[in-house]
Write an enzyme that holds these catalytic residues in place. Structure first.
Site, mmCIF file in Angstrom:
data_model
loop_
_atom_site.group_PDB
_atom_site.id
_atom_site.type_symbol
_atom_site.label_atom_id
_atom_site.label_comp_id
_atom_site.label_asym_id
_atom_site.label_seq_id
_atom_site.Cartn_x
_atom_site.Cartn_y
_atom_site.Cartn_z
ATOM 1 N N ARG A 51 21.922 43.394 74.920
ATOM 2 C CA ARG A 51 22.357 44.716 74.447
ATOM 3 C C ARG A 51 21.970 44.881 72.980
ATOM 4 O O ARG A 51 21.505 45.910 72.552
ATOM 5 C CB ARG A 51 23.872 44.917 74.634
ATOM 6 C CG ARG A 51 24.367 46.211 73.964
ATOM 7 C CD ARG A 51 25.716 46.751 74.457
ATOM 8 N NE ARG A 51 26.660 45.716 74.837
ATOM 9 C CZ ARG A 51 27.315 44.917 73.989
ATOM 10 N NH1 ARG A 51 27.134 45.026 72.692
ATOM 11 N NH2 ARG A 51 28.151 44.005 74.450
ATOM 12 N N TYR A 103 16.577 72.506 75.058
ATOM 13 C CA TYR A 103 16.598 71.798 76.346
ATOM 14 C C TYR A 103 18.027 71.851 76.908
ATOM 15 O O TYR A 103 18.990 71.569 76.186
ATOM 16 C CB TYR A 103 16.151 70.347 76.136
ATOM 17 C CG TYR A 103 16.293 69.500 77.364
ATOM 18 C CD1 TYR A 103 15.442 69.681 78.449
ATOM 19 C CD2 TYR A 103 17.278 68.533 77.463
ATOM 20 C CE1 TYR A 103 15.575 68.913 79.598
ATOM 21 C CE2 TYR A 103 17.417 67.754 78.606
ATOM 22 C CZ TYR A 103 16.560 67.957 79.662
ATOM 23 O OH TYR A 103 16.701 67.193 80.795
ATOM 24 N N LYS A 200 9.022 61.533 79.388
ATOM 25 C CA LYS A 200 8.007 62.571 79.543
ATOM 26 C C LYS A 200 6.640 62.021 79.112
ATOM 27 O O LYS A 200 6.130 61.131 79.743
ATOM 28 C CB LYS A 200 8.439 63.814 78.764
ATOM 29 C CG LYS A 200 9.935 64.177 78.935
ATOM 30 C CD LYS A 200 10.308 64.631 80.322
ATOM 31 C CE LYS A 200 11.813 64.711 80.565
ATOM 32 N NZ LYS A 200 12.569 65.510 79.625
HETATM 33 C C1 LIG Z 1 13.929 65.632 79.199
HETATM 34 C C2 LIG Z 1 14.264 66.074 77.832
HETATM 35 C C3 LIG Z 1 15.377 65.557 77.158
HETATM 36 C C4 LIG Z 1 16.349 64.596 77.813
HETATM 37 O O1 LIG Z 1 15.764 63.352 78.054
HETATM 38 P P1 LIG Z 1 16.160 62.409 79.294
HETATM 39 O O2 LIG Z 1 15.191 61.288 79.157
HETATM 40 O O3 LIG Z 1 15.998 63.216 80.537
HETATM 41 O O4 LIG Z 1 17.576 62.006 79.072
HETATM 42 C C5 LIG Z 1 15.596 66.003 75.873
HETATM 43 N N1 LIG Z 1 14.788 66.888 75.273
HETATM 44 C C6 LIG Z 1 13.709 67.405 75.895
HETATM 45 C C7 LIG Z 1 12.861 68.390 75.185
HETATM 46 C C8 LIG Z 1 13.416 67.020 77.195
HETATM 47 O O5 LIG Z 1 12.362 67.561 77.815
#
Ligand SMILES: *Cc1c(COP(=O)(O)O)cnc(C)c1O
Length: 384
Positions: A51, A103, A200
């Site tokens: 952790r 978001y 992403k």
């Molecule tokens: C997907 C996303 C998040 C959240 O991230 P996770 O990995 O799904 O928790 C935050 N900001 C933006 C712009 C995103 O596209």
């Protein structure tokens, strides 16, 4: 060797990384372990419990720091876990200013979790820096920026905000998920914290959920590390490995995302059955000049509204797509289509949603790295 002098593509592949000390493995091994043998209590080799730190996560954290031109990287279990850690820097009564085109998940954690703990959030149209200035008061501690915004592709001037709060006890955090450090480097523009959903573009292959923070300042890094370790929402070794692998091709993928994005944005703009296209690379985009200044290129995220369309028309178009997959998320090699009103932004009240342009007929595309001719043909048959 100092990585600081390397250019971006080299950093993406080598930044903060060395061949593994044990056997020279070129890719950091997946250290799938919770604990580490000690020769005597405290006699360890820098790792005691996963952790607190894990060598595969360290490799990712160093890579993140390198590509964002920061000093310290922190990898979390998800983008939202990274956001959660930033807000935990605050105290009840502190105020946050953010964009009204945020978001959906960020909006949800701000409003539904942290408001209960006495933190106050203001959502404003941040593309006008003056509006932010008017909201700042003695309790403001954090400005949370997302640019380009999701899904309206508004552009917010990071440097202007940094200058606005210069010298005040206010942190500037930028969610750099859409742009990635290939296109935009917020720390260079004066931000204190860069946040990513590495799920992403950084991961890039739709195969893991990971979050990241990068900062320059040692005190701030120490505070965030304390929260990361104390709250425990860390990125695991396997996921760290996947994002590290993704980052190694980030520059090549982004180049193609941008090329395909441009081709599709222009195709949609000329389509007689398309009402409106949102993409920051259009010279008539309201913040085109700022996009040109702070971004290297314009990315592969596009939103559009079919002419005279309603909720059901948008769904029909999305359901007819064959190469684009109807799915949540973005930034992977494959093209995805989404319907913000019912998917990513379903947690935002309709009135607030429509005020910022997220109408029922809005369709969001994450343009992948396939052949643009195939993507355009797919859109052509779906729009009709
Ligand atoms: C997907 C996303 C998040 C959240 O991230 P996770 O990995 O799904 O928790 C935050 N900001 C933006 C712009 C995103 O596209």
């Amino acid at each position: 060797m100092t990585d600081k002098n390397l250019k971006f593509n080299t950093k993406a592949i080598h930044g903060g990384q060395r061949p593994d000390a044990a056997y020279g493995a070129v890719m950091p091994p997946i250290y799938q372990t919770s604990t580490y043998a000690q020769s005597t209590p405290g006699g360890h080799k820098g790792y005691q419990y996963s952790r607190s730190a894990n060598p595969t996560r360290t490799a990712l954290e160093n890579s993140l720091a390198s590509i964002e031109n920061g000093e310290f990287g922190l990898a979390f279990a998800s983008g939202l876990a990274a956001i959660d850690a930033v807000i935990k820097l605050l105290q009840p009564g502190d105020e946050v200013i953010s964009t009204n085109d945020l978001y959906g998940g960020s909006y949800r954690i701000f409003k539904k979790i942290f408001e209960n703990f006495g933190i106050v959030f203001h959502f404003v149209g941040m593309e006008n820096t003056q509006v932010i200035k008017e909201k700042i008061n003695s309790k403001t501690r954090l400005i949370w920026v997302e640019t380009p915004t999701n899904p309206m592709m508004n552009i917010i001037d990071i440097k202007a905000i940094a200058q606005l709060i210069n010298g005040q006890d206010i942190l500037l955090a930028v969610d750099n998920t859409f742009a990635t450090p290939y296109l935009q480097q917020p720390l260079q523009l004066g931000a204190d914290i860069v946040m990513h959903s590495a799920t992403k573009y950084l991961g890039g292959h739709s195969d893991t959920v990971v979050g990241a923070l990068v900062v320059k300042d040692k005190d701030l890094a120490d505070k965030l590390y304390f929260i990361q370790n104390a709250s425990g929402a860390i990125c695991g070794p396997m996921d760290s490995f996947l994002v590290l692998r993704g980052i190694k091709t980030l520059h090549v993928r982004m180049q193609r995302h941008c090329e395909n994005g441009k081709a599709i944005a222009e195709y949609l703009k000329n389509h007689p059955k398309v009402e409106k296209v949102y993409w920051p690379g259009f010279t008539d985009h309201p913040n085109y000049k700022i996009a040109l200044q702070q971004m290297k290129d314009f990315g592969g995220m596009i939103s559009f509204v079919p002419k005279g369309g309603n909720y059901n028309d948008a769904l029909k178009i999305i359901e007819r797509l064959k190469v684009f997959t109807l799915a949540e998320s973005l930034g992977g090699v494959e093209s995805l289509a989404g319907h913000p009103a019912s998917m990513t932004h379903a947690s935002v009240p309709k009135e607030e949603r429509e005020q910022s342009g997220v109408v029922d007929a809005l369709i969001r595309l994450s343009v992948g790295i396939e052949d643009s001719e195939d993507l355009i043909a797919d859109l052509d048959q779906a729009i009709g």
